[in-house]
Design a protein around this motif. Structure first.
Motif, mmCIF file in Angstrom:
data_model
loop_
_atom_site.group_PDB
_atom_site.id
_atom_site.type_symbol
_atom_site.label_atom_id
_atom_site.label_comp_id
_atom_site.label_asym_id
_atom_site.label_seq_id
_atom_site.Cartn_x
_atom_site.Cartn_y
_atom_site.Cartn_z
ATOM 1 N N LYS A 94 -8.636 60.218 -53.385
ATOM 2 C CA LYS A 94 -9.637 59.469 -52.598
ATOM 3 C C LYS A 94 -9.495 57.955 -52.784
ATOM 4 C CE LYS A 94 -13.131 63.001 -52.070
ATOM 5 N NZ LYS A 94 -13.410 63.798 -53.288
ATOM 6 N N LYS A 95 -8.867 57.563 -53.905
ATOM 7 C CA LYS A 95 -8.727 56.131 -54.176
ATOM 8 C C LYS A 95 -7.491 55.521 -53.525
ATOM 9 C CE LYS A 95 -11.095 56.633 -58.543
ATOM 10 N NZ LYS A 95 -10.961 56.785 -59.982
ATOM 11 N N GLN A 96 -6.666 56.346 -52.920
ATOM 12 C CA GLN A 96 -5.413 55.837 -52.361
ATOM 13 C C GLN A 96 -5.641 55.327 -50.947
ATOM 14 O OE1 GLN A 96 -3.150 55.710 -54.642
ATOM 15 N NE2 GLN A 96 -4.333 57.026 -56.021
ATOM 16 N N ASP A 97 -4.840 54.300 -50.581
ATOM 17 C CA ASP A 97 -4.995 53.819 -49.214
ATOM 18 C C ASP A 97 -4.317 54.776 -48.230
ATOM 19 O OD1 ASP A 97 -2.253 53.173 -49.173
ATOM 20 O OD2 ASP A 97 -2.664 51.177 -50.003
ATOM 21 N N GLN A 98 -4.602 54.532 -46.957
ATOM 22 C CA GLN A 98 -4.132 55.405 -45.883
ATOM 23 C C GLN A 98 -2.624 55.675 -45.947
ATOM 24 O OE1 GLN A 98 -6.830 56.359 -44.229
ATOM 25 N NE2 GLN A 98 -5.531 57.957 -43.341
ATOM 26 N N ARG A 99 -1.859 54.591 -46.187
ATOM 27 C CA ARG A 99 -0.393 54.737 -46.164
ATOM 28 C C ARG A 99 0.109 55.651 -47.251
ATOM 29 N NH1 ARG A 99 2.284 49.324 -44.557
ATOM 30 N NH2 ARG A 99 4.249 50.096 -45.388
ATOM 31 N N ALA A 100 -0.418 55.452 -48.464
ATOM 32 C CA ALA A 100 0.020 56.280 -49.583
ATOM 33 C C ALA A 100 -0.362 57.739 -49.330
ATOM 34 C CB ALA A 100 -0.600 55.788 -50.875
#
Ligand code: GDP
Ligand code: MG
Length: 454
Positions: free
Chosen positions: A152-158
């Motif tokens: 949930k903490k990762q950005d969209q790209r990752a």
């Protein structure tokens, strides 16, 4: 009295994909484990008590409705892929369950495929750990965090990149006949392979991995894990080792019964069953108590399955890794165990006199795996034996060649070629194929046949 023992878990996968790192991480998971009783180091194995898993899991444990009755998990510290092929036990694989680790950035590699083949052949259930997710560009690391929190903490790209890589993996599994899915999207664990994205290095996803292993073992293996705890012990040799002041010892995983220090044991050797009396049962001392390396072990009176233990006894010089150990408490039991071990050896170490290939391997288990594969391919075997490739092997291939050229070869899994064997093979042009991946070894041989036939 019956009890449910710890399931024996093997971690396997391609070299450098993170087996050792994962086991180290699990061993060092001391969060909460102090109150929970802590992680016990065995010989050749690491035990994670169920309370530690429950604490690590937190609310995740609700993934598993109903109580978990397992006492814990016993991870075998498998010394590499080749060694895994020799981890056999009565009725199949020593491992009750396996974790197949795949570097998500590298995908399937030769030993990944080989591992899957072996798991399939032995019908060993497994879970996939898709490792090194922290290497995905821009990944935010939080040590020991559950994957479902970390993602949930990762950005969209990752997140997108992880999805893409997961789909690539799922596609590869599909090609090999497996339905696979991210673990939280699996509907039916009996039909779908669960993939847990992890970072072994930072512990991300390790909580879910442990909970899933415990849950699946509880749900699908409970019957198999019920043992007669007082019965005579059975185990498999992980390693034969010379120890300072102890002579030759064997490191054994006990998967059934209880081993007592005054038991007689029957142990598989290269071509015989060794009957011997235990001199000492040894377990490792806690690290902070070792002052003198000669006294690295504590003696124990008995050990119940599942456990890893070092056995010191006379006559173990010829014991063979991957072979069975059976405890016996009477003359009859000794004889029965001896017969059982001999018949196991004789079913694998064969001399058929047929026109066929010569097969050599480092252990009984790997010899069995290689022979089975050759059988399935319809390649006849003249001789299958444990040990390095000798001059005699080459001479035998030479005589086979007189009858059928394509079978006049020697195939060796994880063995060396003796110098005189090499010389004769060169002089008489007898091909020797060696390697540590079974299907590659056979592929090389088949390729040679095709080239010869042209
Ligand atoms: P093994 O051959 O399967 O036992 O692989 P190792 O555990 O020895 O790992 C091989 C290399 O990959 C080592 O340099 C590890 O530090 C590294 N490695 C393992 N797991 C991870 C991970 O989750 N993230 C990163 N970034 N590196 C890892
Ligand atoms: Mg390693």
């Amino acid at each position: 009295m019956k009890k449910i023992r710890q399931p024996i878990i093997a971690v396997l996968g391609h070299v450098d994909h993170g087996k050792t790192t994962l086991l180290d991480r699990i061993r060092n998971t001391n969060v909460a484990s102090k109150e929970a009783g802590g992680i016990t180091q065995h010989i050749g194995a690491t035990e994670v008590p169920i309370d530690t898993i429950k604490q690590l899991a937190g609310p995740l444990i609700q993934l598993w409705k109903g109580e978990i009755r397992l006492p814990g998990l016993l991870f075998i510290d498998t010394p590499g892929h080749e060694a895994f092929t020799s981890l056999r036990a009565r009725g199949g694989s020593l491992a009750d369950l396996a974790v197949l680790i795949v570097d998500i950035n590298e995908g399937f590699q030769p030993q990944t495929i080989e591992s899957i083949e072996i798991l399939r052949r032995n019908r060993t259930p497994f879970i996939v750990a898709a490792n090194k997710i922290d290497r995905i560009k821009g990944w935010k690391v939080e040590e020991d965090e559950p994957f479902l929190v970390n993602i949930k903490k990762q950005d969209q790209r990752a997140q997108q990149e992880l999805e893409t890589k997961l789909w690539e993996l799922i596609g590869k599994f599909y090609e090999m006949g497996f339905q696979a899915n991210r673990f939280d999207r699996v509907q039916d664990f009996t039909r779908e392979l669960a993939i847990v994205p992890i970072s072994a290095k930072y512990g991300i996803g390790v909580p879910e991995l442990l909970v899933l292993i415990a849950g699946l073992s509880q749900k699908y293996l409970e019957e198999k894990l019920k043992i007669e705890v007082e019965g005579p012990a059975r185990g498999t040799i992980l390693e034969v080792r010379e120890e300072l002041g102890l002579g030759t010892t064997i490191d054994v995983i006990i998967y059934d019964g209880t081993l007592h220090k005054d038991d007689t044991i029957v142990v598989g050797g290269k071509d015989k069953a060794i009957v011997t009396k235990i001199r000492a049962l040894l377990k490792p001392k806690p690290l902070d108590e070792i002052r003198d390396p000669r006294f690295r072990f504590d003696q124990v009176d008995e050990v119940a399955a599942a456990a890893g233990i070092k056995i010191a006894a006379p006559g173990l010089e010829e014991a063979l890794a991957g072979s069975p150990v059976i405890a016996a408490r009477s003359e009859e039991e000794v004889e029965k165990a001896r017969q059982e071990i001999l018949s196991q050896i004789q079913s694998v170490v064969i001399s058929t006199g047929k026109v066929g290939v010569i097969v050599k391997a480092d252990t009984l288990g790997s010899l069995e795996a290689l022979s089975k594969e050759l059988n399935e391919k319809g390649i006849p075997i003249r001789k299958a034996d444990v040990g390095n490739i000798s001059k005699t092997d080459v001479m035998e291939a030479l005589s086979v060649r007189e009858e059928e050229e394509k079978y006049g070869v020697v195939l060796g899994f994880n063995v060396r070629v003796n110098e005189d064997a090499e010389e004769v093979a060169k002089a008489r042009s007898i091909p020797i194929f060696t390697g540590n991946i079974i299907y590659k070894l056979i592929e090389d041989y088949e390729e040679w046949i095709r080239a010869e036939e042209e």
